[in-house]
Write an enzyme that holds these catalytic residues in place. Structure first.
Site, PDB file in Angstrom:
ATOM      1  N   SER A  59      -1.405   5.225  11.428  1.00 29.05           N
ATOM      2  CA  SER A  59      -2.486   4.606  12.193  1.00 29.05           C
ATOM      3  C   SER A  59      -1.921   3.513  13.118  1.00 29.05           C
ATOM      4  CB  SER A  59      -3.542   4.068  11.210  1.00 29.05           C
ATOM      5  OG  SER A  59      -4.739   3.796  11.882  1.00 29.05           O
TER       6      SER A  59
ATOM      7  N   ASN B 142       0.814  -1.224   0.000  1.00 23.33           N
ATOM      8  CA  ASN B 142       0.000   0.000   0.000  1.00 23.33           C
ATOM      9  C   ASN B 142       0.840   1.263   0.000  1.00 23.33           C
ATOM     10  OD1 ASN B 142      -1.305  -2.296   1.432  1.00 23.33           O
ATOM     11  ND2 ASN B 142      -3.112  -1.019   1.184  1.00 23.33           N
TER      12      ASN B 142
ATOM     13  N   LYS C 152       1.002   3.924  -3.121  1.00 18.05           N
ATOM     14  CA  LYS C 152       0.083   5.049  -2.965  1.00 18.05           C
ATOM     15  C   LYS C 152       0.657   6.315  -2.336  1.00 18.05           C
ATOM     16  CE  LYS C 152      -4.176   2.374  -2.695  1.00 18.05           C
ATOM     17  NZ  LYS C 152      -5.393   2.092  -1.889  1.00 18.05           N
TER      18      LYS C 152
ATOM     19  N   ASP D 136     -10.577  13.139   9.985  1.00 17.52           N
ATOM     20  CA  ASP D 136     -10.337  11.700  10.148  1.00 17.52           C
ATOM     21  C   ASP D 136     -11.422  11.126  11.058  1.00 17.52           C
ATOM     22  OD1 ASP D 136      -9.355   9.211  11.104  1.00 17.52           O
ATOM     23  OD2 ASP D 136      -7.285   9.872  10.778  1.00 17.52           O
TER      24      ASP D 136
ATOM     25  N   HIS E  95      -8.358   9.953   6.776  1.00 13.89           N
ATOM     26  CA  HIS E  95      -7.429   8.912   7.244  1.00 13.89           C
ATOM     27  C   HIS E  95      -6.724   8.197   6.089  1.00 13.89           C
ATOM     28  CE1 HIS E  95      -6.125   6.543  10.698  1.00 13.89           C
ATOM     29  NE2 HIS E  95      -6.358   5.414  10.066  1.00 13.89           N
TER      30      HIS E  95
END
Lengths: 285, 285
Positions: free
Chosen positions: A153, A64, A68, A230, A263
């Protein structure tokens, strides 16, 4: 015995290479895949590349971040290698391991589980001990003795806690929307109960707010970016709790609230350059 | 009748917003989803944003480009909106529509099919006529009369052919690894046979090499980037054929071969800034 790495893909970008490797992990008891971005080769006189570990959030794999975040653009120009591990062991077929998106597979929480059922969940050891060793043995262009760490996160939680517990191993830490006080939020409580058992004192070893009180003498300002839009901000992330804890012990923190940001990796992509430059500075680039 | 757009997501990035919209498409006879990146609001005195269409390659949806290219960074600073449609109709349940990754769903080839079975495959009309109309009606911040177009692989083919056939509608075109001569490559021959039938003269309407001979008076240099390590280069893409065709009619082309780069979004991310600036210039930004 040296760990054998199998290269499973390689793509050029921003003059360097993004490579994915597969290897058997003794810490976790399963095969693992991780990604590395190698900046363009340094001139022959220069040193090896320092490494910047990225720890991803719930449900992510090693891919990811690499596909990204757009991080490779500035990693290329700053000359820092990026290392993105997976977020948990996979393929062990522990009963119920994939029943929840916030626990089990894709949700290792960067700790060493103590409960028998989840004994393979040792992402702390994997990231802190095994992976640097694997890189040392297999990637001569990297210098894992010069390292920093960041994440998003659940991975922001991982970066903060690993940094605070290992001031000798990492020059700096930063985070996007970190789970800042897991012992007091639903994601953390669910994970810690299952991985670490019911004794809450044991949980404090993996809580940034508790750790900063224990280890306040950090080597570099911690940078945190948090989107104000978020949806997990108030119930799960609570960076204000970490801010309070830092203030109490005079630990240097730069917490930036970013109006309107959520987020997602779109938020990360917007501010990733600042984070990489923050680490490049700490790594004396 | 105005098309009703349903906003299905919105994320802030680089000061602007990435939004996904769903609407019923009369051209295609099904619901479609597309993505828009809106740069940060212009000052009250300034004009609306020009639009830059991105056409994706085989198997993609409207999301791949937005999440992986990093294009929004420079689109934000240049003040150009990005529009990413899907790559084919979906959900029509035409027999066999999803049996192949290079034909049918995810593989519209930006043409108007003439064969009865594939009569809904009218991505040419959708991109050239319907989408600008939808944007005009629903997005007051955009000025679809100022437009440029670019794309990747099958979408590079789409961008080149649509540009050449509509010199009044687009100020400039560029492409990454475009399918440059589809009537002479396996992907194109398979698609054109099914969508357009067996008369090869009909195929020439959707082949950049044929079209540049017919419409050589283009308004801006076409920019093409091609990775030299692209595994599809020689069998499917053949930008050298387009280069020859341009040379024959003195059409301005800048074809850059990029050593070591493959067919992936990592390649696109590396050179996307150049393309957006190329279009910004043609759009008089």
């Amino acid at each position: 015995m040296e760990t054998k790495l199998t290269e499973i893909s390689s793509s050029k970008l921003f003059g360097g290479y993004n490579k994915r490797y597969r290897h058997f992990s003794p810490s976790l008891g399963c095969y693992m895949t991780f990604s590395v971005y190698f900046p363009p080769s340094p001139p022959p006189t220069s040193h090896k590349f320092p490494v910047l570990y990225w720890l991803s959030g719930l449900t992510c794999t090693d891919e990811n971040f690499m596909s990204k975040s757009g991080a490779q653009r500035v990693a290329s120009s700053e000359g820092v290698a990026l290392i993105a591990p997976d977020t948990s062991p996979r393929g062990l077929n522990v009963e119920g391991e994939a029943d929840n998106w916030d626990f089990g597979v894709g949700a290792g929480f960067y700790l060493n589980a103590t409960q028998e059922k989840w004994k393979n969940w040792r992402m702390y050891d994997y990231v802190v001990k095994e992976l640097p060793q694997v890189l040392s043995e297999n990637c001569p262009q990297l210098d894992p003795t010069r390292a920093s760490i960041f994440g998003h996160s659940m991975g922001g939680h991982g970066a903060l806690t690993i940094y605070l517990k290992n001031p000798d191993k990492y020059k700096s830490a930063s985070a996007f929307s970190p789970v800042s006080n897991p012992i007091n939020c639903p994601w953390g409580q669910k994970a810690f109960t299952n991985y670490l058992g019911g004794n809450k004192t044991d949980w404090e070893e993996y809580d940034a707010c508790c750790l900063i009180e224990k280890y306040p003498d950090i080597s570099a300002t911690i940078l945190i970016d948090q989107g104000e839009a978020d949806k997990f901000l108030h119930e799960q992330l609570m960076p204000n709790k970490f801010e309070e804890a830092c203030r109490k012990v005079n630990a240097p923190l730069l917490l930036r609230y970013q109006p309107g940001y959520d987020h997602s990796y779109y938020f990360i992509a917007t501010f990733i350059d600042d984070h990489i430059r923050h680490h490049a500075q700490a790594l004396n680039l």
